[in-house]
Motif scaffolding. Structure first.
Motif, PDB file in Angstrom:
ATOM      1  N   LEU A  92       1.235  -1.208  -0.051  1.00 25.64           N
ATOM      2  CA  LEU A  92       0.235   0.514   0.258  1.00 25.64           C
ATOM      3  C   LEU A  92       0.745   0.949   0.439  1.00 25.64           C
ATOM      4  CD1 LEU A  92      -2.744  -0.888   2.406  1.00 25.64           C
ATOM      5  CD2 LEU A  92      -3.126  -0.862  -0.040  1.00 25.64           C
ATOM      6  N   ARG A  93       1.475   0.788   0.558  1.00 31.71           N
ATOM      7  CA  ARG A  93       2.696   2.214   0.625  1.00 31.71           C
ATOM      8  C   ARG A  93       3.918   2.665  -0.381  1.00 31.71           C
ATOM      9  NH1 ARG A  93       5.336   4.032   6.495  1.00 31.71           N
ATOM     10  NH2 ARG A  93       5.744   5.580   5.190  1.00 31.71           N
ATOM     11  N   GLY A  94       4.950   1.702  -0.683  1.00 39.04           N
ATOM     12  CA  GLY A  94       5.146   1.456  -1.756  1.00 39.04           C
ATOM     13  C   GLY A  94       5.423   1.001  -3.012  1.00 39.04           C
ATOM     14  N   ALA A  95       4.333   0.543  -3.562  1.00 36.43           N
ATOM     15  CA  ALA A  95       3.982   0.316  -5.005  1.00 36.43           C
ATOM     16  C   ALA A  95       3.979   0.448  -6.303  1.00 36.43           C
ATOM     17  CB  ALA A  95       3.499  -1.447  -4.653  1.00 36.43           C
ATOM     18  N   VAL A  96       4.647   0.996  -6.902  1.00 30.44           N
ATOM     19  CA  VAL A  96       3.975   2.096  -7.078  1.00 30.44           C
ATOM     20  C   VAL A  96       3.098   1.911  -8.497  1.00 30.44           C
ATOM     21  CG1 VAL A  96       6.215   4.070  -7.249  1.00 30.44           C
ATOM     22  CG2 VAL A  96       6.339   1.582  -8.840  1.00 30.44           C
ATOM     23  N   GLU A  97       3.647   0.691  -8.969  1.00 27.69           N
ATOM     24  CA  GLU A  97       2.302  -0.336 -10.533  1.00 27.69           C
ATOM     25  C   GLU A  97       0.691  -0.364  -9.267  1.00 27.69           C
ATOM     26  OE1 GLU A  97       3.336  -0.101 -13.198  1.00 27.69           O
ATOM     27  OE2 GLU A  97       4.753   0.423 -12.942  1.00 27.69           O
ATOM     28  N   LEU A  98       0.757  -0.680  -7.744  1.00 31.30           N
ATOM     29  CA  LEU A  98      -0.885  -0.404  -7.578  1.00 31.30           C
ATOM     30  C   LEU A  98      -1.571   0.157  -8.245  1.00 31.30           C
ATOM     31  CD1 LEU A  98      -2.469  -2.511  -5.329  1.00 31.30           C
ATOM     32  CD2 LEU A  98      -1.963  -0.992  -3.615  1.00 31.30           C
ATOM     33  N   ASP A  99      -2.500   0.049  -8.775  1.00 36.84           N
ATOM     34  CA  ASP A  99      -3.879   0.986  -9.192  1.00 36.84           C
ATOM     35  C   ASP A  99      -4.333   1.443  -8.465  1.00 36.84           C
ATOM     36  OD1 ASP A  99      -5.068  -2.049  -9.419  1.00 36.84           O
ATOM     37  OD2 ASP A  99      -6.963  -0.883  -9.723  1.00 36.84           O
ATOM     38  N   ALA A 100      -5.078   2.684  -8.300  1.00 37.34           N
ATOM     39  CA  ALA A 100      -5.769   3.425  -8.029  1.00 37.34           C
ATOM     40  C   ALA A 100      -7.541   2.673  -7.920  1.00 37.34           C
ATOM     41  CB  ALA A 100      -6.704   4.607  -8.550  1.00 37.34           C
ATOM     42  N   ALA A 101      -7.749   1.770  -8.482  1.00 43.71           N
ATOM     43  CA  ALA A 101      -9.027   0.527  -7.923  1.00 43.71           C
ATOM     44  C   ALA A 101      -8.954   0.201  -7.109  1.00 43.71           C
ATOM     45  CB  ALA A 101      -9.598   0.234  -9.497  1.00 43.71           C
ATOM     46  N   THR A 102      -7.710  -0.400  -6.582  1.00 41.83           N
ATOM     47  CA  THR A 102      -7.182  -0.998  -5.791  1.00 41.83           C
ATOM     48  C   THR A 102      -7.483  -0.642  -4.645  1.00 41.83           C
ATOM     49  OG1 THR A 102      -6.467  -3.038  -6.873  1.00 41.83           O
ATOM     50  CG2 THR A 102      -5.288  -2.947  -4.599  1.00 41.83           C
ATOM     51  N   LEU A 103      -7.091   0.385  -4.368  1.00 39.71           N
ATOM     52  CA  LEU A 103      -6.581   1.520  -3.746  1.00 39.71           C
ATOM     53  C   LEU A 103      -7.901   2.101  -3.693  1.00 39.71           C
ATOM     54  CD1 LEU A 103      -2.791   3.757  -5.181  1.00 39.71           C
ATOM     55  CD2 LEU A 103      -3.279   1.716  -2.788  1.00 39.71           C
ATOM     56  N   VAL A 104      -8.692   2.549  -3.837  1.00 38.36           N
ATOM     57  CA  VAL A 104      -9.996   2.974  -3.956  1.00 38.36           C
ATOM     58  C   VAL A 104     -10.733   2.132  -3.113  1.00 38.36           C
ATOM     59  CG1 VAL A 104     -12.393   3.817  -4.294  1.00 38.36           C
ATOM     60  CG2 VAL A 104     -10.364   4.832  -5.296  1.00 38.36           C
ATOM     61  N   GLU A 105     -10.851   0.489  -3.086  1.00 38.53           N
ATOM     62  CA  GLU A 105     -11.075  -0.190  -3.034  1.00 38.53           C
ATOM     63  C   GLU A 105     -10.911  -0.653  -1.660  1.00 38.53           C
ATOM     64  OE1 GLU A 105     -12.086  -5.014  -3.312  1.00 38.53           O
ATOM     65  OE2 GLU A 105     -11.507  -4.418  -5.034  1.00 38.53           O
ATOM     66  N   GLY A 106      -9.634  -0.534  -1.023  1.00 35.65           N
ATOM     67  CA  GLY A 106      -9.007  -0.912   0.279  1.00 35.65           C
ATOM     68  C   GLY A 106      -9.303   0.191   0.602  1.00 35.65           C
ATOM     69  N   ALA A 107      -9.576   1.380   0.452  1.00 35.35           N
ATOM     70  CA  ALA A 107      -9.794   2.575   1.494  1.00 35.35           C
ATOM     71  C   ALA A 107     -10.757   2.933   2.056  1.00 35.35           C
ATOM     72  CB  ALA A 107      -9.547   3.906   1.052  1.00 35.35           C
ATOM     73  N   LYS A 108     -12.014   2.167   0.836  1.00 38.51           N
ATOM     74  CA  LYS A 108     -13.330   1.710   1.423  1.00 38.51           C
ATOM     75  C   LYS A 108     -13.948   0.543   2.356  1.00 38.51           C
ATOM     76  CE  LYS A 108     -15.189   3.330  -3.056  1.00 38.51           C
ATOM     77  NZ  LYS A 108     -16.295   3.486  -3.815  1.00 38.51           N
TER      78      LYS A 108
END
Length: 357
Positions: A92-108
């Motif tokens: 979550l902190r460092g993987a630059v290739e992680l897509d925004a959709a996954t970040l949004v899902e994790g945040a929710k």
């Protein structure tokens, strides 16, 4: 693949972890030379192995994978959404290739620790920060607001300003963001001023009038300084005044500015059309009540749809819902003559205040 199936079927977790390290070494050594099909194969193999090892081994694998610049979409997603924060945090902190959709899902859906890890990424898209500042606790909100790589939508800024009303530290973080739109800066200042006024009144009620005058003057000075140092405001003013000089500034252009969410253009246009100070118009949009907007719209001869556009612009600045049905009833009931007399009163009050200053 047969060996992989045997490893997963066995109960030897150590062998699975060792196999994952070997496959990871192979993936790293292949680097940018790998084709899309080869990357997809690694993604499948590494993902299946990662799901078959214990938490400590997954955490170690995640830490290593976070530093690798080649994408493994599904494996990164699985690790980022792992319920164990020790596994998810490095991704979550460092993987630059992680897509925004996954970040949004994790945040929710994930824990506040997950949200805090997301808030510390080097770059955060608007879609991600919207969820972080809405769902995150105070620590998450502070981390997100203080992240120079974070980008915020209008709604995200409105939420931050709302949360800053009772949190001085968060207000400072928001205040120091260089790219914050001016309307949200004005809203933040107005809210902070109200908080200061309440505190001072409680300390010495006999000084309530003095405090009110001090806050009003400070607010006006801040608004003037904000306009003077804003490049965007200068450009907006030049454009609107040009329309006026060529006889093309009208209530129609005012409504178009409002519908486009152009705060500076809309407030400048309304100021010129109503012959009212820009400070008063700005405060009408950044304040809590809607009455002044309704009065100004009625006095300008706006139809309800155009008045509604002004209210929508105000709602975007304040980050709160406006009861449009109630506003429409009040707007319909309000007489044009009453509205015109009211703005005459506004002019007299502003002139008196200016003379007293």
């Amino acid at each position: 693949m047969d060996e992989l199936e045997e490893l997963i079927a066995s109960k030897d977790i150590g062998s699975r972890a060792q196999a994952l390290r070997r496959v990871t070494d192979l993936f790293v050594s292949g680097g940018a030379r790998l084709s899309d099909d080869q990357i997809a194969l690694f993604d499948e193999v590494m993902g299946r192995l990662a799901r078959a090892i214990d938490t400590a081994a997954r955490a170690a694998f995640g830490s290593r994978l976070a530093a690798i610049p080649w994408a493994l979409p599904q494996t990164l997603r699985d690790l980022a959404l792992d319920d164990e924060i020790t596994v998810a945090e490095p991704i979550l902190r460092g993987a630059v290739e992680l897509d925004a959709a996954t970040l949004v899902e994790g945040a929710k859906t994930k824990s506040q620790d997950h949200l805090l890890a997301i808030s510390r990424r080097s770059f955060l898209a608007e879609s991600v920060t919207e969820v972080l500042v809405l769902r995150g606790n105070r620590e998450v909100a502070l981390s997100t607001a203080g992240n120079s790589g974070a980008r915020f939508s209008e709604g995200g800024y409105a939420t931050l300003v709302q949360r800053s009303e009772a949190d001085g530290e968060l207000a400072v973080c928001v205040w120091l963001r260089k790219e914050i739109p001016r309307q949200h800066l004005l809203r933040l200042f107005a809210d902070a001023s109200a908080s200061v006024r309440t505190t001072l009144k409680a300390a010495d009620p006999s000084k309530a009038d003095l405090v009110r005058d001090m806050v009003a003057k400070a607010s006006e000075q801040f608004q003037a300084e904000s306009r003077r140092h804003s490049v965007d405001y200068a450009a907006a003013e030049a454009a609107v005044r040009s329309l006026q000089e060529h006889g093309r500034l009208s209530v129609t252009s005012l409504a178009e500015f409002a519908r486009a969410g152009k705060f500076d253009e809309a407030t400048i246009a309304l100021s010129l059309l109503s012959n009212l100070p820009i400070g008063l118009v700005e405060r009408a949009f950044t304040g809590d009540v809607v009455d002044q907007i309704l009065v100004l719209a009625k006095a300008m001869g706006l139809a309800w749809d155009d008045a509604k556009a002004l209210l929508s612009l105000k709602a975007g600045v304040n980050g709160g819902a406006i009861d449009l049905d109630l506003c429409r009833a009040r707007f319909t009931k309000l007489r044009s003559e009453t509205a015109l007399k009211t703005i005459q009163f506004y002019r007299l009050r502003e002139r008196a205040a200016s003379g007293a200053a």
